[in-house]
Design a protein around this motif. Structure first.
Motif, PDB file in Angstrom:
ATOM      1  N   GLU A 136       0.952  -1.201  -0.098  1.00 24.17           N
ATOM      2  CA  GLU A 136      -0.037  -0.085  -0.229  1.00 24.17           C
ATOM      3  C   GLU A 136       0.681   1.322  -0.135  1.00 24.17           C
ATOM      4  OE1 GLU A 136      -3.693   1.975   2.528  1.00 24.17           O
ATOM      5  OE2 GLU A 136      -2.719   0.382   3.205  1.00 24.17           O
ATOM      6  N   ARG A 137       2.005   1.272   0.818  1.00 18.67           N
ATOM      7  CA  ARG A 137       2.863   2.478   1.112  1.00 18.67           C
ATOM      8  C   ARG A 137       3.397   2.782  -0.343  1.00 18.67           C
ATOM      9  NH1 ARG A 137       7.089   2.120   5.808  1.00 18.67           N
ATOM     10  NH2 ARG A 137       5.006   2.431   6.836  1.00 18.67           N
ATOM     11  N   GLN A 138       3.930   1.624  -1.052  1.00 20.57           N
ATOM     12  CA  GLN A 138       4.732   2.148  -2.393  1.00 20.57           C
ATOM     13  C   GLN A 138       3.695   2.178  -3.507  1.00 20.57           C
ATOM     14  OE1 GLN A 138       8.114  -0.077  -3.506  1.00 20.57           O
ATOM     15  NE2 GLN A 138       9.272   0.125  -1.636  1.00 20.57           N
ATOM     16  N   GLU A 155       2.588   5.823  -3.246  1.00 22.05           N
ATOM     17  CA  GLU A 155       3.583   6.634  -3.472  1.00 22.05           C
ATOM     18  C   GLU A 155       4.148   6.653  -4.698  1.00 22.05           C
ATOM     19  OE1 GLU A 155       4.617   9.204  -1.120  1.00 22.05           O
ATOM     20  OE2 GLU A 155       3.224   8.582   0.311  1.00 22.05           O
ATOM     21  N   LEU A 156       4.395   5.833  -5.278  1.00 22.86           N
ATOM     22  CA  LEU A 156       4.818   5.561  -6.453  1.00 22.86           C
ATOM     23  C   LEU A 156       3.938   5.524  -7.798  1.00 22.86           C
ATOM     24  CD1 LEU A 156       7.634   2.875  -5.797  1.00 22.86           C
ATOM     25  CD2 LEU A 156       7.954   5.281  -5.807  1.00 22.86           C
ATOM     26  N   LEU A 157       2.907   5.072  -7.508  1.00 26.75           N
ATOM     27  CA  LEU A 157       1.988   4.908  -8.572  1.00 26.75           C
ATOM     28  C   LEU A 157       0.558   5.655  -8.710  1.00 26.75           C
ATOM     29  CD1 LEU A 157       2.149   1.000  -9.552  1.00 26.75           C
ATOM     30  CD2 LEU A 157       3.278   2.926 -10.609  1.00 26.75           C
ATOM     31  N   GLY A 158       0.259   6.054  -7.174  1.00 29.32           N
ATOM     32  CA  GLY A 158      -0.913   6.521  -7.200  1.00 29.32           C
ATOM     33  C   GLY A 158      -2.387   5.964  -7.213  1.00 29.32           C
ATOM     34  N   LYS A 159      -2.302   4.606  -7.136  1.00 27.83           N
ATOM     35  CA  LYS A 159      -3.430   3.740  -8.061  1.00 27.83           C
ATOM     36  C   LYS A 159      -3.802   2.915  -6.633  1.00 27.83           C
ATOM     37  CE  LYS A 159      -1.629   3.377 -12.359  1.00 27.83           C
ATOM     38  NZ  LYS A 159      -2.616   4.222 -13.317  1.00 27.83           N
ATOM     39  N   ASP A 160      -5.196   2.651  -6.732  1.00 23.33           N
ATOM     40  CA  ASP A 160      -5.679   1.675  -5.899  1.00 23.33           C
ATOM     41  C   ASP A 160      -5.373   0.330  -6.209  1.00 23.33           C
ATOM     42  OD1 ASP A 160      -7.574   1.058  -7.558  1.00 23.33           O
ATOM     43  OD2 ASP A 160      -9.214   2.294  -6.830  1.00 23.33           O
TER      44      ASP A 160
END
Length: 362
Positions: free
Chosen positions: A98-100, A103-108
């Motif tokens: 969830e963290r990466q 932060e990196l993709l901005g996706k659910d």
């Protein structure tokens, strides 16, 4: 012995270059690949094709049986770059914790699953072998990872301990929570806590099939699972079948890789360090002249290595007596004392053959 036989993917060439200020020339990588091929490693990760032409250059420079892999983000242009580079395997990766992920993709989770599914399908349409690596996978909810893995088809589904945060206890419990068939799984560990090899061993005893390794553990930050440690640990136990490589050349081939990349290891580095199979302690050498296994966990010749016994100021009467017997000299108290005096007066310790020469000159 369990039937599981781990498959190795060597990441030395890629992970090594992720260290600050480190880069390898094309021919250096090519030589490393050839050495790993001679050893029998199934997969060698050459690089990140989208980052530049070198992966293509390395693939063109070698003719090997080992499968060359290139990593690719879950974006179409990375897949195209991998195909153009001429790799045998496309290893798609995406952050899954969830963290990466946020932060990196901005996706659910649903968006991630859709993105990965589409990219893996695109990679499979190229006709190349496809792997998928879950970046920060060991910090991903097991249910999330199961759902993702169940939605894609790849030769191997690798779980990465990207930040090196896990221990064998946590690896074991995490794998227990997954419902994905462990024979489909691979693992990628970093050694930030000093337990990368132990983590990999834990994983394969639970049926995980593929393990990412690097020679001498060379890799980002604290490095990765050392190939030689992993192979020797399995070969000297009976937990699982050893990897299908040429164990008898493990040490020289690993040193070939280090030489080709201009890398070195400390003398005390396990398996590969020059001091690991060197002994001078009086008690040790005395016993090892008769039975080397007295103070060694395994015979280094099993893996293409050798031992050296040294004699000098640390040598005792037991070692001197055994040297005299080997030299064909009666080990009287006088001859033992004379040999010890010669050994103790040396400026530096000498190996067995030189110590025998000294004994024969008494």
């Amino acid at each position: 012995m369990a039937e599981n036989r781990p498959v190795l993917l060597d990441v030395t060439c890629r992970e090594g270059e992720q260290r600050p200020g480190c880069s390898y020339a094309t021919e250096q990588k090519a030589e490393a690949v050839r050495a790993l091929d001679r050893l029998g490693v199934e997969y060698v990760q050459v690089g990140f094709p989208i980052a530049g032409p070198q992966t293509d250059d390395v693939c063109n420079a070698v003719a090997v049986d080992t499968k060359l892999t290139g990593i690719a983000r879950a974006v179409p242009r990375d897949i195209d770059a991998a195909v153009d580079a001429g790799v045998d395997v496309i290893d798609v990766f995406a952050p899954t914790s969830e963290r990466q992920r946020t932060e990196l993709l901005g996706k659910d989770e649903d968006e991630l699953r859709s993105l990965v599914g589409e990219t893996v399908d695109t990679a499979r349409e190229t006709g190349l072998e496809v792997h998928f690596t879950a970046m920060d996978g060991f910090r991903t909810d097991p249910g999330v990872l199961d759902r993702l893995f169940n939605s894609i088809t790849a030769e191997y589904l690798t779980i990465a301990d990207t930040v090196g945060a896990k221990t064998p206890f946590e690896v074991s419990s995490y794998l227990d929570e997954l419902t994905t068939d462990p024979s489909q799984l691979g693992v990628h560990f970093h050694d930030d806590l000093g337990v990368a090899t132990a983590n990999a061993l834990t994983a394969v005893t639970q049926g995980v099939q593929k393990v990412d390794v690097s020679v001498a553990g060379i890799g980002e930050r604290a490095g990765n699972v050392p190939l030689e440690e992993f192979v020797v640990s399995i070969a000297t136990s009976d937990a699982v079948s050893p990897p299908a490589i040429d164990q008898s050349t493990l040490i020289p081939r690993a040193n070939d890789v280090l030489d080709s990349l201009d890398e070195s290891v400390p003398g005390e580095k396990s398996i590969l360090g020059e001091d690991v199979f060197s002994h001078e302690s009086g008690l040790h050498t005395a016993a090892m002249l008769d039975d080397p296994s007295t103070f060694e966990p395994f015979d280094p010749s099993m893996f293409g290595g050798s031992r050296t016994l040294y004699f000098g100021h640390q040598s005792g009467a037991g070692a001197a007596r055994r040297l005299l017997i080997r030299a064909g000299i009666d080990p009287t108290d006088n001859s033992v004392d004379r040999l010890l005096e010669e050994l103790h007066n040396l400026d530096e310790p000498v190996p067995t053959e030189e110590a025998l020469d000294i004994a024969q000159r008494l």
